[in-house]
Design an enzyme around this catalytic site. Structure first.
Site, PDB file in Angstrom:
ATOM      1  CG  HIS A 136      -2.085  -0.873   1.132  1.00 54.88           C
ATOM      2  ND1 HIS A 136      -2.031  -2.200   1.482  1.00 54.88           N
ATOM      3  CD2 HIS A 136      -3.363  -0.656   0.724  1.00 54.88           C
ATOM      4  CE1 HIS A 136      -3.223  -2.763   1.305  1.00 54.88           C
ATOM      5  NE2 HIS A 136      -4.041  -1.843   0.839  1.00 54.88           N
ATOM      6  CE  LYS A 140      -4.105  -0.292   4.562  1.00 52.69           C
ATOM      7  NZ  LYS A 140      -5.336   0.405   4.952  1.00 52.69           N
TER       8      LYS A 140
END
Length: 238
Positions: A136, A140
């Site tokens: 990600h 995040k």
């Protein structure tokens, strides 16, 4: 509902802004825009039929409680707070509220959960090593992601053993999850790549429209949206 669904956005970060931009195109009217620390009550929700919550782990549970107290169904997209989920589910049901939560709103990811379980069952006796890699964007906060936890759980339950998970946080990647079955002479890879964050927003808006209908009080997941007879069993629970 024939009229556009009225939505309150709780959290105006990347996902909130993406939802805001896509809502009208998907037949949804945004009636309130709240930051993660704004007070939530009937007035601030602006008469919404349903709220969509994408904030941060520490804010998710109080936001759900506030929406339920205001009589507003809520779709929760925040991840990283699932230790509190069993108790919160009981609270929502006891209060006669409606909550729909998902680690990931992508249709492809929800199909991947089923594929992971089936692969685990078919390859249980194969002796293959199995691992999961999820990547990600650098901002995040939770690792592994809620989606990775759900995929690993789906495979673990049929495979009969734990699934090692590697989390990578780099750049601007919306989200990639790869479940890998590795043997000496072959490798099976089940992978989902999110190409645009709008895939999550589109799923969340579809979930909000579904929840805004006259649903019975309870807790739902994307399993119920995709298969409405699911009955709110929470099949994605990590």
């Amino acid at each position: 509902m024939t009229a556009p669904v009225r939505v309150a956005l709780v959290g105006m970060g990347k996902m909130g802004r993406t939802l805001d931009a896509l809502a009208e195109e998907r037949g949804t009217t945004v009636v309130a825009r709240l930051d993660h620390d704004d007070h939530i009550d009937d007035a601030s929700l602006g008469g919404a039929d349903v709220a969509i919550e994408f904030t941060e782990p520490a804010a998710a549970v109080p936001n759900v409680r506030a929406c339920v107290a205001a009589g507003c169904p809520i779709v929760v997209g925040t991840t990283g707070w699932y230790d509190a989920l069993p108790a919160l589910e009981r609270e929502v049901r006891d209060a006669g509220g409606r909550m729909l939560w998902a680690a990931n709103f992508s249709l492809g990811v929800n199909a991947m959960l089923r594929l992971a379980a089936e692969a685990g069952k078919l390859l249980r006796a194969s002796g293959m090593d199995v691992h999961l890699v999820e990547t990600h964007h650098a901002q995040k906060k939770d690792a592994p992601s809620g989606t990775a936890i759900a995929i690993a759980k789906a495979a673990r339950e049929t495979l009969g053993r734990e699934i090692p998970t590697t989390s990578v946080r780099v750049g601007h990647v919306p989200g990639t999850h790869a479940l890998v079955f590795d043997g000496p002479f072959e490798q099976l890879r089940i992978q989902h790549d999110a190409r645009d964050r709008r895939v999550f927003a589109e799923g969340a808006l579809a979930a909000a429209r579904w929840l805004a209908e006259s649903r019975a009080p309870g807790v739902y997941t994307m399993s119920d949206v995709l298969a409405p007879n699911g009955g709110g069993r929470g099949e994605e629970r990590p």
